[in-house]
Design an enzyme around this catalytic site. Structure first.
Site, PDB file in Angstrom:
ATOM      1  N   SER A  38       7.002   9.442  -9.455  1.00 20.45           N
ATOM      2  CA  SER A  38       6.843   8.056  -9.900  1.00 20.45           C
ATOM      3  C   SER A  38       6.690   7.917 -11.415  1.00 20.45           C
ATOM      4  O   SER A  38       6.950   6.850 -11.970  1.00 20.45           O
ATOM      5  CB  SER A  38       5.640   7.420  -9.212  1.00 20.45           C
ATOM      6  OG  SER A  38       4.451   8.156  -9.469  1.00 20.45           O
ATOM      7  N   GLY A  75       5.355   9.787  -5.305  1.00 23.44           N
ATOM      8  CA  GLY A  75       4.540  10.647  -4.462  1.00 23.44           C
ATOM      9  C   GLY A  75       5.090  12.039  -4.252  1.00 23.44           C
ATOM     10  O   GLY A  75       4.436  12.872  -3.605  1.00 23.44           O
ATOM     11  N   ASN A 103       1.812  15.330  -8.892  1.00 27.65           N
ATOM     12  CA  ASN A 103       1.192  15.095  -7.591  1.00 27.65           C
ATOM     13  C   ASN A 103       0.611  16.376  -6.997  1.00 27.65           C
ATOM     14  O   ASN A 103      -0.383  16.327  -6.263  1.00 27.65           O
ATOM     15  CB  ASN A 103       2.208  14.470  -6.631  1.00 27.65           C
ATOM     16  CG  ASN A 103       2.499  13.027  -6.987  1.00 27.65           C
ATOM     17  OD1 ASN A 103       1.602  12.206  -7.129  1.00 27.65           O
ATOM     18  ND2 ASN A 103       3.771  12.714  -7.173  1.00 27.65           N
ATOM     19  N   ASP A 184      -3.191   0.606 -12.765  1.00 27.44           N
ATOM     20  CA  ASP A 184      -3.692   1.751 -11.996  1.00 27.44           C
ATOM     21  C   ASP A 184      -4.207   2.864 -12.901  1.00 27.44           C
ATOM     22  O   ASP A 184      -4.789   3.841 -12.437  1.00 27.44           O
ATOM     23  CB  ASP A 184      -2.636   2.282 -11.035  1.00 27.44           C
ATOM     24  CG  ASP A 184      -1.396   2.837 -11.715  1.00 27.44           C
ATOM     25  OD1 ASP A 184      -1.375   2.930 -12.968  1.00 27.44           O
ATOM     26  OD2 ASP A 184      -0.440   3.177 -11.009  1.00 27.44           O
ATOM     27  N   HIS A 187       0.345   5.050 -14.269  1.00 27.50           N
ATOM     28  CA  HIS A 187       1.778   4.912 -14.500  1.00 27.50           C
ATOM     29  C   HIS A 187       2.059   4.148 -15.796  1.00 27.50           C
ATOM     30  O   HIS A 187       1.485   3.083 -16.022  1.00 27.50           O
ATOM     31  CB  HIS A 187       2.432   4.201 -13.312  1.00 27.50           C
ATOM     32  CG  HIS A 187       2.369   4.999 -12.055  1.00 27.50           C
ATOM     33  ND1 HIS A 187       1.358   4.844 -11.127  1.00 27.50           N
ATOM     34  CD2 HIS A 187       3.170   5.986 -11.592  1.00 27.50           C
ATOM     35  CE1 HIS A 187       1.553   5.693 -10.135  1.00 27.50           C
ATOM     36  NE2 HIS A 187       2.640   6.401 -10.391  1.00 27.50           N
TER      37      HIS A 187
END
Length: 216
Positions: A38, A75, A103, A184, A187
């Site tokens: 992502s 993800g 991740n 968040d 990102h």
């Protein structure tokens, strides 16, 4: 992924287009794919603001004829990227910008598993004669110094072993900067992506020119 942000390390407008650009246009565009998660796919952003699109535009502004495909999956771990490698990197691809591992670090995956997956990706792309630019990632310190040492060493070790260029930290100058990240905290915003592109651009430019020379 919310906690990841705070644990990471925080030319003139009217330049002439290089003469080499004419030759590159005649030879067709260099076909590059960004294989990532992502962070590179542009989660939360319009397609035009994602890393591959912004990078393509910047390279074209430098006179390089390229197309950059977005093969980022939110993800995804290194193992996930390996599982989808063949369809994510289609026949005819000349170069891959490999951005995977964040991740893995977030989930505390055994660095040996991450290393093995990334190494398999490099081996398979090498067998296909596809050039690779490897982007590094930094492990969160909450897993301890030993984990961080093992994880952080993956990227320079593999870059050296397989003789591929390395961009040490994909989120350099952007991680943990609230002004450059979405709500968040992880990102990048469009402005954050622009900073990533600005800093990685010389490395990618050299990467694309090397592909051109090899194909020539």
């Amino acid at each position: 992924m919310r906690t990841f942000a705070w644990i990471l390390l925080g030319a003139g407008i009217a330049m002439a287009v290089p003469a080499q650009a004419a030759d590159e246009t005649a030879n067709g565009p260099a076909k590059i794919v960004v294989l990532g998660d992502s962070l590179s796919s542009g989660l939360g952003l319009p397609a035009a603001a994602a890393f591959p699109a912004q990078l393509e535009k910047s390279l074209k502004d430098k006179g390089l004829n390229v197309t950059i495909g977005n093969a980022g999956v939110s993800g995804d771990t290194a193992s996930g990227g390996l599982d989808r490698l063949d369809w994510s990197v289609p026949t005819g691809t000349q170069g891959v910008i490999l951005e995977l591992g964040a991740n893995d670090a977030l989930r505390g995956i055994d660095p040996k598993v991450t290393r093995a997956a990334l190494e398999d990706i490099l081996k398979r792309l090498k067998a296909r004669h596809v050039a690779v630019l490897l982007c590094g990632m930094v492990a969160p310190p909450n897993y301890g110094a030993e984990y961080a040492a093992q994880f952080n060493a993956i990227f320079p070790d593999l870059a050296k072993k397989y003789d591929v260029p390395l961009y040490p930290f994909f989120l350099d100058k952007v991680a943990a900067n609230t002004r450059l990240n979405q709500a968040d905290g992880m990102h990048p915003t469009a402005a954050g992506v622009a900073i990533i592109v600005e800093h990685i651009l010389p490395t990618v430019e050299a990467f694309v020119r090397a592909i051109r020379e090899q194909k020539g």
